[in-house]
Write an enzyme that holds these catalytic residues in place. Structure first.
Site, PDB file in Angstrom:
ATOM      1  N   ASP A   1       0.842  -1.204   0.000  1.00 17.58           N
ATOM      2  CA  ASP A   1       0.000   0.000   0.000  1.00 17.58           C
ATOM      3  C   ASP A   1       0.874   1.249   0.000  1.00 17.58           C
ATOM      4  OD1 ASP A   1      -2.575   1.572   0.542  1.00 17.58           O
ATOM      5  OD2 ASP A   1      -1.257   2.192   2.197  1.00 17.58           O
TER       6      ASP A   1
ATOM      7  N   TYR B   1       2.808  10.252   0.183  1.00 16.19           N
ATOM      8  CA  TYR B   1       3.986   9.758   0.892  1.00 16.19           C
ATOM      9  C   TYR B   1       5.270  10.178   0.165  1.00 16.19           C
ATOM     10  CZ  TYR B   1       0.469   6.662   3.017  1.00 16.19           C
ATOM     11  OH  TYR B   1      -0.646   6.151   3.654  1.00 16.19           O
TER      12      TYR B   1
ATOM     13  N   LYS C   1      -3.707   5.732  -3.475  1.00 20.46           N
ATOM     14  CA  LYS C   1      -4.775   6.622  -3.007  1.00 20.46           C
ATOM     15  C   LYS C   1      -4.970   7.799  -3.940  1.00 20.46           C
ATOM     16  CE  LYS C   1      -3.652   5.021   1.614  1.00 20.46           C
ATOM     17  NZ  LYS C   1      -2.304   4.483   1.387  1.00 20.46           N
TER      18      LYS C   1
ATOM     19  N   GLY D   1      -1.361   1.683  10.788  1.00 18.75           N
ATOM     20  CA  GLY D   1      -1.028   2.249  12.090  1.00 18.75           C
ATOM     21  C   GLY D   1      -1.366   1.367  13.269  1.00 18.75           C
TER      22      GLY D   1
ATOM     23  N   ASN E   1      -0.494   2.656  16.717  1.00 19.97           N
ATOM     24  CA  ASN E   1      -1.006   3.969  17.122  1.00 19.97           C
ATOM     25  C   ASN E   1       0.078   5.048  17.074  1.00 19.97           C
ATOM     26  OD1 ASN E   1      -3.342   2.346  19.077  1.00 19.97           O
ATOM     27  ND2 ASN E   1      -3.966   4.094  17.818  1.00 19.97           N
TER      28      ASN E   1
ATOM     29  N   GLY F   1       3.213   4.789  17.170  1.00 13.29           N
ATOM     30  CA  GLY F   1       4.473   4.492  17.832  1.00 13.29           C
ATOM     31  C   GLY F   1       4.372   3.948  19.232  1.00 13.29           C
ATOM     32  N   ILE F   2       3.353   4.373  19.979  1.00 15.52           N
ATOM     33  CA  ILE F   2       3.315   4.041  21.397  1.00 15.52           C
ATOM     34  C   ILE F   2       3.160   2.547  21.669  1.00 15.52           C
ATOM     35  CG2 ILE F   2       0.814   4.402  21.678  1.00 15.52           C
ATOM     36  CD1 ILE F   2       1.567   5.765  24.406  1.00 15.52           C
TER      37      ILE F   2
ATOM     38  N   ALA G   1       4.487   0.299  19.847  1.00 14.76           N
ATOM     39  CA  ALA G   1       5.752  -0.330  19.453  1.00 14.76           C
ATOM     40  C   ALA G   1       6.821  -0.158  20.522  1.00 14.76           C
ATOM     41  CB  ALA G   1       6.242   0.250  18.134  1.00 14.76           C
TER      42      ALA G   1
END
Length: 337
Positions: free
Chosen positions: A54, A59, A85, A234, A237, A239-240, A242
């Site tokens: 994707d 990006y 997209k 995601g 979320n 990063g948190i 991870a």
């Protein structure tokens, strides 16, 4: 090569691997990604059985699509599924590049929102050119929602559901794409879109995770009813999930508030009690819902992708999920393995 289970996209003939490669990091999200590094990531993903990819024009302002196309042209087109997209057109940059930009070392373009019929058709053709491919499997309207547009949401939503949806429907009916949907950060806008038309898939970033399951109240049941599938972007979320509850960690693209840090710390402790890494539970949780067809964490380096694959395959005891529910850290109605 390690095989992944393939799951259908809605009621279409398309099937995607349950683990996919997201394109934001390779577009230079927060840090530059040179081509040799991006190529190594894409080659490692292919060698390890990943067949769903994707990306998006946004990006790296075209850079991610170039990278994906360069890597995927090595393979038979029928052997992978690609989504990109629409909703932004890339214009030649006329303003100075801001080094604080979300995208580091992007291509020299700047995005302009356009959800109308002509804009969608132009974006589709431009993506084919950047990718260097003759086919896109899944086309998603990008970043609709109040969080992205504020007071302008109603205007953009009207353009997307009238002109944009007509364009995507025509492309699907003509067989030029296999599936259509939205790629967004809010499940509420997906619910709104379902009142307008027939969508095959929604790519939902950060809104059905180990930390958040509000989508179970109405959105996911409606998807089950309609046969619409969900790709989860995601899953950490931002990063948190991870890193755990560490100072300065991000949640929803911003520094995490104390309430989120506290909840993640409690989830992390339950995982530790079962000798399971927090990100392993975060990666595996979304796929337990019957409407979820793939999780696409997005990896910036081979080491990061290797680690994510190891986490994705880590055995998790059933007691971990029941303990999270008993502690009130997960909804009671959340499906678990």
């Amino acid at each position: 090569m390690s095989q992944f289970e393939s799951r259908p996209i809605g009621r279409t003939q398309l099937k995607v691997t349950g683990f996919g490669q997201g394109g934001a990091p390779l577009g230079g999200h927060r840090a530059p990604t040179p081509w040799p590094q991006a190529e190594a990531v894409m080659d490692f993903a292919w060698a390890n059985g990943i067949r769903y990819y994707d990306t998006a024009p946004f990006y790296g302002y075209g850079l991610s699509e170039h990278y994906f196309g360069n890597a995927l042209r090595k393979h038979r087109r029928e052997d992978f599924v690609l989504s990109t997209k629409v909703g932004r057109l890339l214009r030649p940059r006329v303003t100075p590049y801001d080094p604080s930009d979300l995208w580091k070392e992007p291509l020299p373009f700047e995005p302009e929102f356009d959800y109308g019929y002509d804009g969608m058709m132009r974006s589709f053709e431009d993506s084919l050119q950047r990718l260097g491919l003759n086919k896109i499997d899944i086309l998603l309207m990008h970043d609709l929602g109040v969080g992205d547009h504020g007071d302008s949401h109603a205007k953009h939503m009207k353009a997307a559901m009238e002109g944009g949806y007509k364009a995507l429907s025509e492309l699907r009916a003509a067989g030029k794409i296999g599936a259509i949907g939205l790629g967004v950060n809010e499940w509420q806008v997906c619910m709104e879109a379902m009142d307008y038309g027939d969508f095959d898939v929604f790519l939902l970033a950060g809104r059905y995770t180990l930390l958040e399951q509000e989508a179970l109240t109405s959105f996911l049941p409606e998807c089950q009813k309609r046969g619409t599938t969900i790709v989860i972007g995601g899953p950490f979320n931002s990063g948190i999930l991870a890193t755990g509850a560490k100072p300065g960690v991000h949640y929803d693209y911003k520094p995490a508030p104390q309430a989120i840090l506290d909840k993640v710390a409690k989830i992390e402790q339950v995982c530790a009690d079962h000798k399971v890494a927090l990100p392993a539970a975060a990666l595996q949780f979304p796929l337990t819902h019957p409407s979820v067809c793939s999780v696409i964490p997005g990896s910036r380096s081979v080491d990061e992708l290797k680690r994510n694959l190891e986490l994705f395959r880590t055995p998790i005891p059933k007691a971990l999920w029941s303990d999270l529910k008993s502690a009130g850290l997960m909804r009671q109605d959340a499906p678990t393995p």
